[in-house]
Design an enzyme around this catalytic site. Structure first.
Site, PDB file in Angstrom:
ATOM      1  N   TYR A   1      55.959  42.398   7.159  1.00 35.94           N
ATOM      2  CA  TYR A   1      55.513  41.307   8.023  1.00 35.94           C
ATOM      3  C   TYR A   1      55.752  41.794   9.451  1.00 35.94           C
ATOM      4  O   TYR A   1      56.790  41.514  10.047  1.00 35.94           O
ATOM      5  CB  TYR A   1      56.295  40.037   7.721  1.00 35.94           C
ATOM      6  CG  TYR A   1      56.232  39.641   6.262  1.00 35.94           C
ATOM      7  CD1 TYR A   1      55.218  38.810   5.797  1.00 35.94           C
ATOM      8  CD2 TYR A   1      57.167  40.124   5.349  1.00 35.94           C
ATOM      9  CE1 TYR A   1      55.148  38.464   4.451  1.00 35.94           C
ATOM     10  CE2 TYR A   1      57.108  39.780   4.012  1.00 35.94           C
ATOM     11  CZ  TYR A   1      56.095  38.950   3.567  1.00 35.94           C
ATOM     12  OH  TYR A   1      56.029  38.607   2.234  1.00 35.94           O
ATOM     13  N   ARG A   2      54.773  42.534   9.961  1.00 34.23           N
ATOM     14  CA  ARG A   2      55.012  43.234  11.218  1.00 34.23           C
ATOM     15  C   ARG A   2      53.925  43.028  12.265  1.00 34.23           C
ATOM     16  O   ARG A   2      54.210  43.080  13.464  1.00 34.23           O
ATOM     17  CB  ARG A   2      55.213  44.724  10.951  1.00 34.23           C
ATOM     18  CG  ARG A   2      54.020  45.416  10.397  1.00 34.23           C
ATOM     19  CD  ARG A   2      54.242  46.787   9.771  1.00 34.23           C
ATOM     20  NE  ARG A   2      55.343  47.580  10.206  1.00 34.23           N
ATOM     21  CZ  ARG A   2      55.756  48.677   9.584  1.00 34.23           C
ATOM     22  NH1 ARG A   2      55.117  49.106   8.486  1.00 34.23           N
ATOM     23  NH2 ARG A   2      56.783  49.369  10.013  1.00 34.23           N
TER      24      ARG A   2
ATOM     25  N   GLU B   1      62.749  55.240  12.581  1.00 31.25           N
ATOM     26  CA  GLU B   1      63.332  55.827  13.796  1.00 31.25           C
ATOM     27  C   GLU B   1      64.810  55.476  13.933  1.00 31.25           C
ATOM     28  O   GLU B   1      65.637  56.329  14.290  1.00 31.25           O
ATOM     29  CB  GLU B   1      62.546  55.350  15.029  1.00 31.25           C
ATOM     30  CG  GLU B   1      61.099  55.830  15.054  1.00 31.25           C
ATOM     31  CD  GLU B   1      60.140  54.899  14.324  1.00 31.25           C
ATOM     32  OE1 GLU B   1      58.935  55.162  14.317  1.00 31.25           O
ATOM     33  OE2 GLU B   1      60.619  53.882  13.744  1.00 31.25           O
TER      34      GLU B   1
ATOM     35  N   GLY C   1      63.961  50.908   9.273  1.00 28.82           N
ATOM     36  CA  GLY C   1      63.008  51.437  10.250  1.00 28.82           C
ATOM     37  C   GLY C   1      63.263  52.919  10.405  1.00 28.82           C
ATOM     38  O   GLY C   1      64.405  53.332  10.658  1.00 28.82           O
TER      39      GLY C   1
ATOM     40  N   GLY D   1      64.635  56.719   2.402  1.00 26.48           N
ATOM     41  CA  GLY D   1      65.514  57.192   3.468  1.00 26.48           C
ATOM     42  C   GLY D   1      65.848  58.663   3.408  1.00 26.48           C
ATOM     43  O   GLY D   1      66.440  59.205   4.360  1.00 26.48           O
TER      44      GLY D   1
ATOM     45  N   ASP E   1      64.086  60.586   6.210  1.00 25.29           N
ATOM     46  CA  ASP E   1      64.704  60.337   7.513  1.00 25.29           C
ATOM     47  C   ASP E   1      66.030  61.087   7.645  1.00 25.29           C
ATOM     48  O   ASP E   1      66.359  61.600   8.718  1.00 25.29           O
ATOM     49  CB  ASP E   1      64.931  58.841   7.703  1.00 25.29           C
ATOM     50  CG  ASP E   1      63.634  58.048   7.714  1.00 25.29           C
ATOM     51  OD1 ASP E   1      62.598  58.615   8.099  1.00 25.29           O
ATOM     52  OD2 ASP E   1      63.661  56.866   7.329  1.00 25.29           O
TER      53      ASP E   1
ATOM     54  N   GLY F   1      61.932  70.850  -2.171  1.00 28.68           N
ATOM     55  CA  GLY F   1      62.580  71.366  -0.978  1.00 28.68           C
ATOM     56  C   GLY F   1      61.723  71.241   0.264  1.00 28.68           C
ATOM     57  O   GLY F   1      61.124  70.187   0.524  1.00 28.68           O
TER      58      GLY F   1
ATOM     59  N   GLY G   1      59.794  67.138  -0.927  1.00 28.54           N
ATOM     60  CA  GLY G   1      60.501  66.295  -1.884  1.00 28.54           C
ATOM     61  C   GLY G   1      61.404  67.094  -2.795  1.00 28.54           C
ATOM     62  O   GLY G   1      62.262  67.856  -2.334  1.00 28.54           O
TER      63      GLY G   1
END
Length: 322
Positions: free
Chosen positions: A109-110, A41, A39, A260, A263, A235, A232
């Protein structure tokens, strides 16, 4: 920073159980599946904690074993949690397959599960008031009216208590049947944020502009103090309302998995921003975090520590991911 707030970053959004087959190829009966979680966040919250920041995650989970696992793992990563538990629906899941070497396919599946039932009453105003930065993403907007309203309530609380707001577009096309509705929701959130992050394709959706320079200008025009375009392997580029314009290439690393990395980039930026670092310092740390995250598998497992960043700096390398 000289204020006495307990948290550097509070991230609000959906966390999901994650199932990953143990082999590349078709998903077959009897295949072994590894259970973890992910996830965006919560990935950011973990990334901040890995760098020595004080972070927390807030969201809605089912009152089930997967929800228990997510909270246990977050706490093991030194992330504080403010979770509403829903005993009427389960925690959402995602299945990450590897149909061919070097490729992945994620099925979610959300809808109707716990994360998509986040509501304004779940928002902890006291937690937001204790944070220097509130971090939200466009994924919550795509999960439905309830989560979107909850995110706006969180921003209301942040603005009332002097907490800065960070928004990462994080567009997920599968969550939207109408791209214009996505654009409108993102623009409203961006207009309320102090820091806006977007990939170049997401920035084009948000602004209608096709070049990074114009995208940065358009994001600042919406009201942000800082606009960051993630490029990406090229930079990132940044503009601020104070007139700063910065760009930095990516670091050369052997890429294992790019999931990831965005994030980790955001976590690096927010960790430094919460401590009052300069824009240049925020960008440098963010770029290095994104690079290190590409060198391992998993949504958050490869998020770097400070020691990892120092190791990257010592080894050097050309500033291009390959």
């Amino acid at each position: 920073m000289t204020d006495s707030r307990a948290l550097d970053v509070l991230a609000i959004g959906e966390s999901l159980g994650l199932l990953v087959p143990d082999r590349t190829g078709r998903l077959l009966s009897g295949a072994d599946l590894r259970l973890g979680f992910g996830g965006t966040e919560s990935n950011v919250a973990i990334g901040v904690a890995r760098l020595g920041g004080v972070s927390a995650w807030a969201g809605r989970l089912g009152a089930d074993a997967v929800g228990d696992l997510i909270l246990r793992e977050l706490r093991a990563e030194s992330v504080a949690t403010f979770a509403a538990r829903d005993d009427s629906v389960a925690t959402a899941l995602m299945l990450k397959e590897r149909p061919h070497p070097g490729t992945s396919r994620v099925t979610y599946y959300r809808r109707g599960f716990a994360g998509s039932r986040l509501q304004s009453s779940d928002i902890r105003v006291d937690a937001i008031a204790s944070a220097r930065i509130l971090h939200v993403t466009g994924i919550s907007a795509g999960l439905g009216d309830g989560p979107l309203s909850a995110i706006h309530s969180a921003i209301d609380a942040a603005q009332a208590t002097g907490t800065r707001v960070s928004f990462d577009v994080n567009h997920r096309s599968a969550l939207w049947s109408d791209e214009s509705a996505a654009r409108a929701a993102y623009r409203e959130l961006a207009s309320r944020a102090d820091i806006v992050f977007a990939g170049d394709d997401e920035a084009e959706l948000l602004t209608g502009e096709s070049t990074p320079e114009r995208q940065l200008d358009a994001i600042l025009a919406l009201g942000a103090d800082t606009a960051v375009i993630k490029l990406g392997d090229r930079g990132a580029t940044v503009a601020t309302s104070a007139g700063e314009r910065l760009a930095q290439d990516a670091w050369r690393v052997d890429v294992i998995d790019t999931v990831g990395a965005g994030d980790a980039f955001v976590a690096g930026w927010l960790t430094e921003a919460a401590r009052g670092a300069t824009t240049d310092e925020c960008l440098e740390t963010a770029i290095r975090c994104g690079a290190v995250a590409c060198t391992g598998e998993g949504d958050w497992e490869a998020a770097p520590t400070r020691a990892d960043l120092e190791r990257l700096t010592r080894t050097g390398g050309d500033p291009v991911i390959r």
